[in-house]
Write a protein that holds these residues in place. Structure first.
Motif, PDB file in Angstrom:
ATOM      1  N   SER A 525      -8.538   3.467  -9.618  1.00  0.00           N
ATOM      2  CA  SER A 525      -7.141   3.646  -9.206  1.00  0.00           C
ATOM      3  C   SER A 525      -6.503   2.311  -8.850  1.00  0.00           C
ATOM      4  O   SER A 525      -5.343   2.045  -9.198  1.00  0.00           O
ATOM      5  N   GLU A 526      -7.255   1.450  -8.181  1.00  0.00           N
ATOM      6  CA  GLU A 526      -6.748   0.114  -7.882  1.00  0.00           C
ATOM      7  C   GLU A 526      -6.509  -0.671  -9.172  1.00  0.00           C
ATOM      8  O   GLU A 526      -5.489  -1.357  -9.320  1.00  0.00           O
ATOM      9  N   THR A 527      -7.434  -0.549 -10.115  1.00  0.00           N
ATOM     10  CA  THR A 527      -7.328  -1.293 -11.367  1.00  0.00           C
ATOM     11  C   THR A 527      -6.083  -0.910 -12.158  1.00  0.00           C
ATOM     12  O   THR A 527      -5.452  -1.760 -12.789  1.00  0.00           O
ATOM     13  N   VAL A 528      -5.717   0.372 -12.125  1.00  0.00           N
ATOM     14  CA  VAL A 528      -4.565   0.832 -12.906  1.00  0.00           C
ATOM     15  C   VAL A 528      -3.285   0.875 -12.080  1.00  0.00           C
ATOM     16  O   VAL A 528      -2.260   1.366 -12.540  1.00  0.00           O
ATOM     17  N   GLY A 529      -3.351   0.371 -10.846  1.00  0.00           N
ATOM     18  CA  GLY A 529      -2.138   0.239 -10.053  1.00  0.00           C
ATOM     19  C   GLY A 529      -1.738   1.443  -9.239  1.00  0.00           C
ATOM     20  O   GLY A 529      -0.584   1.550  -8.784  1.00  0.00           O
ATOM     21  N   SER A 530      -2.677   2.366  -9.015  1.00  0.00           N
ATOM     22  CA  SER A 530      -2.353   3.563  -8.231  1.00  0.00           C
ATOM     23  C   SER A 530      -2.843   3.483  -6.791  1.00  0.00           C
ATOM     24  O   SER A 530      -2.726   4.451  -6.032  1.00  0.00           O
ATOM     25  N   GLU A 531      -3.446   2.348  -6.438  1.00  0.00           N
ATOM     26  CA  GLU A 531      -3.755   1.983  -5.049  1.00  0.00           C
ATOM     27  C   GLU A 531      -4.564   3.047  -4.288  1.00  0.00           C
ATOM     28  O   GLU A 531      -4.297   3.355  -3.155  1.00  0.00           O
ATOM     29  N   ARG A 532      -5.568   3.604  -4.978  1.00  0.00           N
ATOM     30  CA  ARG A 532      -6.498   4.572  -4.380  1.00  0.00           C
ATOM     31  C   ARG A 532      -5.812   5.851  -3.892  1.00  0.00           C
ATOM     32  O   ARG A 532      -6.332   6.568  -3.045  1.00  0.00           O
ATOM     33  N   PHE A 533      -4.662   6.161  -4.429  1.00  0.00           N
ATOM     34  CA  PHE A 533      -3.952   7.369  -4.014  1.00  0.00           C
ATOM     35  C   PHE A 533      -4.786   8.610  -4.339  1.00  0.00           C
ATOM     36  O   PHE A 533      -5.250   8.798  -5.456  1.00  0.00           O
ATOM     37  N   GLY A 534      -4.985   9.469  -3.356  1.00  0.00           N
ATOM     38  CA  GLY A 534      -5.695  10.721  -3.550  1.00  0.00           C
ATOM     39  C   GLY A 534      -7.192  10.594  -3.712  1.00  0.00           C
ATOM     40  O   GLY A 534      -7.845  11.552  -4.140  1.00  0.00           O
ATOM     41  N   THR A 535      -7.753   9.441  -3.363  1.00  0.00           N
ATOM     42  CA  THR A 535      -9.192   9.254  -3.566  1.00  0.00           C
ATOM     43  C   THR A 535      -9.981   9.147  -2.264  1.00  0.00           C
ATOM     44  O   THR A 535     -11.197   9.012  -2.300  1.00  0.00           O
ATOM     45  N   TRP A 536      -9.287   9.162  -1.128  1.00  0.00           N
ATOM     46  CA  TRP A 536      -9.984   9.150   0.160  1.00  0.00           C
ATOM     47  C   TRP A 536     -10.138  10.579   0.665  1.00  0.00           C
ATOM     48  O   TRP A 536      -9.297  11.432   0.412  1.00  0.00           O
ATOM     49  N   TYR A 537     -11.222  10.828   1.394  1.00  0.00           N
ATOM     50  CA  TYR A 537     -11.349  12.098   2.116  1.00  0.00           C
ATOM     51  C   TYR A 537     -10.783  11.884   3.516  1.00  0.00           C
ATOM     52  O   TYR A 537     -11.469  11.353   4.403  1.00  0.00           O
ATOM     53  N   ASP A 541      -1.776  14.063   5.993  1.00  0.00           N
ATOM     54  CA  ASP A 541      -0.675  13.513   6.780  1.00  0.00           C
ATOM     55  C   ASP A 541       0.593  14.253   6.364  1.00  0.00           C
ATOM     56  O   ASP A 541       1.159  13.998   5.295  1.00  0.00           O
ATOM     57  N   GLY A 542       1.043  15.164   7.224  1.00  0.00           N
ATOM     58  CA  GLY A 542       2.203  15.984   6.893  1.00  0.00           C
ATOM     59  C   GLY A 542       3.478  15.184   6.737  1.00  0.00           C
ATOM     60  O   GLY A 542       4.338  15.523   5.921  1.00  0.00           O
ATOM     61  N   ALA A 543       3.617  14.120   7.508  1.00  0.00           N
ATOM     62  CA  ALA A 543       4.835  13.307   7.431  1.00  0.00           C
ATOM     63  C   ALA A 543       4.863  12.493   6.134  1.00  0.00           C
ATOM     64  O   ALA A 543       5.879  12.426   5.434  1.00  0.00           O
ATOM     65  N   ALA A 544       3.737  11.855   5.799  1.00  0.00           N
ATOM     66  CA  ALA A 544       3.677  11.025   4.596  1.00  0.00           C
ATOM     67  C   ALA A 544       3.398  11.840   3.335  1.00  0.00           C
ATOM     68  O   ALA A 544       3.537  11.334   2.226  1.00  0.00           O
ATOM     69  N   LYS A 545       2.994  13.102   3.545  1.00  0.00           N
ATOM     70  CA  LYS A 545       2.675  13.994   2.424  1.00  0.00           C
ATOM     71  C   LYS A 545       1.554  13.424   1.541  1.00  0.00           C
ATOM     72  O   LYS A 545       1.621  13.440   0.314  1.00  0.00           O
ATOM     73  N   ASN A 546       0.499  12.908   2.202  1.00  0.00           N
ATOM     74  CA  ASN A 546      -0.636  12.408   1.437  1.00  0.00           C
ATOM     75  C   ASN A 546      -1.903  12.445   2.282  1.00  0.00           C
ATOM     76  O   ASN A 546      -1.882  12.897   3.429  1.00  0.00           O
ATOM     77  N   PHE A 547      -2.993  11.974   1.710  1.00  0.00           N
ATOM     78  CA  PHE A 547      -4.296  11.948   2.383  1.00  0.00           C
ATOM     79  C   PHE A 547      -4.756  10.503   2.586  1.00  0.00           C
ATOM     80  O   PHE A 547      -5.933  10.198   2.483  1.00  0.00           O
ATOM     81  N   GLN A 548      -3.814   9.617   2.876  1.00  0.00           N
ATOM     82  CA  GLN A 548      -4.113   8.194   2.928  1.00  0.00           C
ATOM     83  C   GLN A 548      -4.335   7.660   4.341  1.00  0.00           C
ATOM     84  O   GLN A 548      -4.403   6.450   4.538  1.00  0.00           O
ATOM     85  N   GLY A 549      -4.444   8.539   5.322  1.00  0.00           N
ATOM     86  CA  GLY A 549      -4.583   8.090   6.704  1.00  0.00           C
ATOM     87  C   GLY A 549      -5.943   7.498   7.022  1.00  0.00           C
ATOM     88  O   GLY A 549      -6.821   7.371   6.158  1.00  0.00           O
ATOM     89  N   GLU A 550      -6.142   7.131   8.279  1.00  0.00           N
ATOM     90  CA  GLU A 550      -7.383   6.487   8.721  1.00  0.00           C
ATOM     91  C   GLU A 550      -8.431   7.487   9.196  1.00  0.00           C
ATOM     92  O   GLU A 550      -9.616   7.175   9.254  1.00  0.00           O
ATOM     93  N   GLN A 551      -8.035   8.698   9.554  1.00  0.00           N
ATOM     94  CA  GLN A 551      -8.946   9.664  10.157  1.00  0.00           C
ATOM     95  C   GLN A 551      -9.801  10.350   9.097  1.00  0.00           C
ATOM     96  O   GLN A 551      -9.312  11.140   8.299  1.00  0.00           O
ATOM     97  N   VAL A 552     -11.104  10.008   9.065  1.00  0.00           N
ATOM     98  CA  VAL A 552     -11.993  10.649   8.094  1.00  0.00           C
ATOM     99  C   VAL A 552     -12.230  12.092   8.494  1.00  0.00           C
ATOM    100  O   VAL A 552     -12.057  12.484   9.654  1.00  0.00           O
TER     101      VAL A 552
END
Length: 646
Positions: A525-537, A541-552
Motif C-alpha cells: 500500500s505504501e509502494t502504490v501510494g495508499s499509505e497503508r490505508f485499511g491494513t492496520w488492525y 475511528d468514527g470521526a475519521a471514518k477509518n481504522f488508522q488510529g493508534e489503539q490496537v
C-alpha cells in the motif's frame, strides 16, 4: 460378469481404496503407494446418508481400507490434501467430501489452490437431487434461465476435471477418468466429482472388475530428439546461462540430476517458490530465489543471462518479476516442462516437453559424450557467481542477527527459526510478507524442507496445509518436524484446523508472528501510494471514518489457540525476545504434542532488497501526493517490462 449390489457411494469409496500410484525413484527403485490413502469429510444432509454411510460401513468392516478423518472447514480439507500431495511428490492425495450448498462451495478456494499449484486433490461435493422430485430442496440454487444449474457448476473453471454423476451407471467411467487426471503430471490439479444427494444412496450393480486393485503409473516422457538437439545447441552457445528451477524438479524427484548437471557445468540456479529445495542453500551454484521476491544474487545473474533454462517452472509474474527479470537483449529461453501449456508459455523459443528428470538425464548423457567443456561456464562467469553468492549470504547473516529490539523484525525472527530447526525440518507458509522474506532468506537444507504455497498464495492455507504435510510425512514413516509460520492476518482467516491437530495428536509447531495488521499489503500500500490505508488492525475511528488510529485491538490470539487445546508458549516483547523464541522452538521440538508459539514483531522492519519488481498498477491520476509519486516510480519500472519473455 460378476457384480455386487452397492450404493453409488459404497462403490466409489471401495474403488478409491483400491487405487495405487506406481512411480520409479531416481535410484531406479519402484515406489507403490495408495493414490487416495483416506477421506476427509464434513457431513450434512447432502452426504450423511451417502458418502457418510459408505465410510461408516467401511469403518465397521475394514477400518484400514479407507480411513476417515474429520476437519473443521471444507476449504481446509483441500489444503490438507495439497500439503500431503506436496510431501509425496504428487503421488498421492486425499479425497474431500462435503455436503450440499455451502459445504460444497466452501471447497472452491481449495480447488483453485490445488489447480493453480498443479497439485492433486479429489473433491466430492454433494449436489441437489438429480431426480428433482422435491425441488427446490434445502440449499438449492435456483436460476430461472437454467433450472439444471447448481452451485457445483462453479467448480468447472477451478478444476482440472469436473463431472456430475447424474445416473448410478455413470460412476464407472467418471471415476476412471478422474483417476487419470489425478495421476497425470501434465494435467493434475483439483478433480471434482459432483454427487447428487439422491444418487449417492441409489443402488447399482457394480462389476467386480471396477473394484479390483488398479495401478496408475506416473508418466515420464523423454524429450523429443529434435527439440532436445535445439535446446542443447542453445545451451552450448550460451556465455552466461542461468537455470530457473521450479516445482517440477521436485515432483519429478530430479534434484540429484540437477545437482550433477550444475556441478559439471557450473551453471547457476535460481528457484521459484515451488522450487525451493532443488539444491541446498550453500551449494556453490545455488543463488536462492529468483524474481520479485528473489535474492540480489539470483536477480543480478538472471538480468544478464543470455540463455535461461527453465526446468519445471510455470513462469508466474513473481518468477519473472512481471517480465522484467531477464534483460539481456538477445536472451533465449529453453523451457523444459512436462506440460506443453507451460513449455510454450510467454513465447518461449525452445520448448522441450519432457519430464524434468528425464530431460536432465539426457543433458547428463550429453556431458558424458564429451560436451562438458562446451556446456560449462568460463572462469570469469564462475568468479562472478561465487562473488554474488558470497555477498548475498553476508546480507542474510546481517538480517538474521538479533537486534535486541523488544519488537524484532521478521528477518531476525526467521533467523531464529532457522538456527533452531533441524536441516530436515519442513517450513510451511503461504501468504503475507512471510513468503517474500522466506524466498530470500530461508536456507533450505532438504529437498522437501520448504513448502511455501505461492501459486494461489491463499491466506489461511498455512495451518491446514502444514497439518497435511505432517500427515504425508507420518505416512512415509518420517518423523521430521513441520514448522508453520503464519502472520496474524492469515491466522484469522482460517485457524480452526488447530482442533484437528489436537484431536488426532498431530504434532506441528505453529509460530504466529503478530504485527496487528496486514504487513505485506501494508508495505505494498505504501509502494502504490495508499499509505497503508485499511491494513492496520485498529479500533474504528468514527470521526475519521477509518481504522488508522493508534489503539490496537484487544485480541489475544495466544488465548485463542489455548482454547483449542494447544500447548501455547508466549514470547514476551523484551530485548531477549529472539533468544526466548529459540528456547520456545527447542521446547516445542522436544514435545510430542502440537505447540503454538506467539511472538510480536515490528512490521516496518524489512528484509534486504533483492532488486525484484512486481507489477501492481498505480492510478494514472490522483489528488494524493503519495499516489502521484508512486505513479512516477511505476512508470519508471514498467518501462523495462517486455510483452513476451522470449
Amino acid at each position: 460378469m460378476t457384480t455386487r449390489r452397492m450404493t453409488v457411494s459404497q462403490a466409489l469409496i471401495e474403488f478409491l481404496a483400491n487405487q495405487w500410484t506406481v512411480d520409479r525413484a531416481a535410484d531406479g527403485t519402484e515406489i507403490r503407494e495408495r493414490t487416495i490413502p483416506g477421506t476427509f469429510g464434513i457431513f450434512g444432509h447432502g452426504n450423511v446418508a451417502g458418502i457418510g454411510q459408505a465410510l461408516k460401513q467401511v469403518n465397521v468392516e475394514q477400518p484400514d481400507l479407507m480411513p476417515y478423518y474429520q476437519a473443521r472447514n471444507e476449504q481446509a480439507m483441500v489444503h490438507q490434501s495439497v500439503g500431503y500431495a506436496r510431501m509425496h511428490r504428487r503421488r498421492g492425495t486425499y479425497a474431500a467430501a462435503a455436503s450440499v450448498g455451502p459445504g460444497a462451495t466452501n471447497l472452491l478456494t481449495g480447488a483453485a489452490l490445488a489447480t493453480t499449484n498443479r497439485l492433486p486433490a479429489l473433491l466430492l461435493p454433494s449436489d441437489t437431487f438429480a431426480t428433482r422430485v422435491a425441488d427446490p430442496v434445502l440449499q438449492q440454487l435456483e436460476q430461472p434461465h437454467d433450472i439444471g444449474l447448481t452451485v457445483n457448476d462453479a467448480f468447472r473453471p477451478v478444476s482440472k476435471f469436473f463431472d456430475r454423476v447424474q445416473r448410478p451407471e455413470q460412476l464407472f467411467s467418471i471415476a476412471l477418468a478422474a483417476m487419470r487426471v489425478l495421476t497425470d503430471p501434465a494435467e493434475t490439479g483439483a478433480v471434482t466429482i459432483a454427487l447428487p444427494e439422491d444418487v449417492q444412496a441409489e443402488a447399482v450393480d457394480v462389476p467386480e472388475e471396477f473394484l479390483q486393485p488398479r495401478e496408475w503409473r506416473i508418466r515420464r516422457p523423454r524429450p523429443e530428439r529434435d527439440a532436445f538437439a535445439v535446446a542443447l545447441e542453445a545451451i552450448r552457445e550460451a556465455k552466461r546461462p542461468f537455470i530457473v528451477a521450479g516445482g517440477g524438479v521436485l515432483y519429478s524427484d530430479a534434484e540429484q540430476q540437477l545437482r550433477a548437471f550444475v556441478e559439471a557445468t557450473g551453471i547457476p540456479v535460481g528457484s521459484s517458490q515451488a522450487g525451493g529445495g532443488v539444491l541446498d542453500w550453500d551449494h556453490p551454484q545455488y543463488l536462492g530465489g529468483v524474481g520479485a521476491t528473489g535474492t540480489l544474487a539470483a536477480n543480478r545473474l538472471a538480468a544478464d543471462a543470455d540463455v535461461i533454462i527453465g526446468i519445471g517452472t510455470r513462469y508466474s509474474d513473481f518468477t519473472t518479476s512481471s517480465r522484467t527479470a531477464f534483460q539481456h537483449p538477445g536472451v533465449r529461453f529453453v523451457n523444459i516442462n512436462v506440460a506443453s501449456f507451460d513449455a510454450y508459455k510467454h513465447g518461449t523459443q525452445i520448448p522441450v516437453i519432457a519430464d524434468a528428470r528425464e530431460a536432465l538425464v539426457e543433458l547428463l548423457a550429453a556431458l558424458e559424450g564429451g560436451s562438458a567443456a562446451e556446456l560449462g561456464v568460463d572462469a570469469a562467469y564462475a568468479e562472478r557467481i561465487a562473488a554474488e553468492k558470497a555477498a548475498w549470504d553476508g546480507l542474510v547473516d546481517e538480517a538474521f542477527a538479533p537486534s535486541g529490539r523488544e519488537l524484532p523484525g521478521q528477518p531476525e525472527i526467521i533467523g531464529a527459526v532457522q538456527r533452531s530447526s533441524a536441516p530436515e525440518d519442513v517450513i510451511v507458509q503461504a501468504a503475507g510478507s512471510l513468503p517474500g522474506d522466506l524466498h530470500k532468506l530461508w536456507r533450505v537444507r532438504d529437498a522437501l524442507g520448504y513448502h511455501v504455497e505461492y501459486a494461489y498464495s491463499c491466506m489461511g492455507y498455512e495451518i491446514a496445509g502444514g497439518i497435511g504435510a505432517k500427515r504425508g510425512l507420518v505416512a512415509a514413516g518420517d518423523d521430521r518436524d513441520v514448522i508453520i509460520m503464519v502472520g496474524d492476518g492469515s491466522y484469522l482467516m482460517l485457524n480452526s484446523e488447530l482442533v484437528t491437530a489436537v484431536a488426532e495428536g498431530i504434532k506441528v509447531i505453529v509460530i504466529l508472528i503478530q504485527n496487528h495488521g496486514y504487513a505485506s499489503i501494508g508495505h505494498l500500500s505504501e509502494t502504490v501510494g495508499s499509505e497503508r490505508f485499511g491494513t492496520w488492525y485498529r479500533e474504528y475511528d468514527g470521526a475519521a471514518k477509518n481504522f488508522q488510529g493508534e489503539q490496537v485491538l484487544p485480541v489475544d490470539l495466544a488465548m485463542n489457540a489455548r482454547s483449542y487445546g494447544m500447548d501455547v508458549i508466549e514470547v514476551e516483547p523484551t530485548s531477549d525476545a529472539i533468544s526466548e523464541l529459540e528456547e520456545a522452538i527447542a521446547q516445542a521440538k522436544a514435545s510430542d504434542r502440537a505447540t503454538f508459539i506467539h511472538i510480536n514483531s515490528d512490521p516496518l522492519l524489512y528484509a534486504p532488497d533483492g532488486a525484484g519488481w512486481w507489477d501492481v498498477p498505480v492510478p494514472q491520476v490522483s489528488t494524493l501526493e503519495a499516489t502521484q509519486r508512486a505513479r512516477a516510480e511505476y512508470e519508471t519500472q514498467v518501462a523495462a517490462q517486455k510483452p513476451l519473455l522470449g
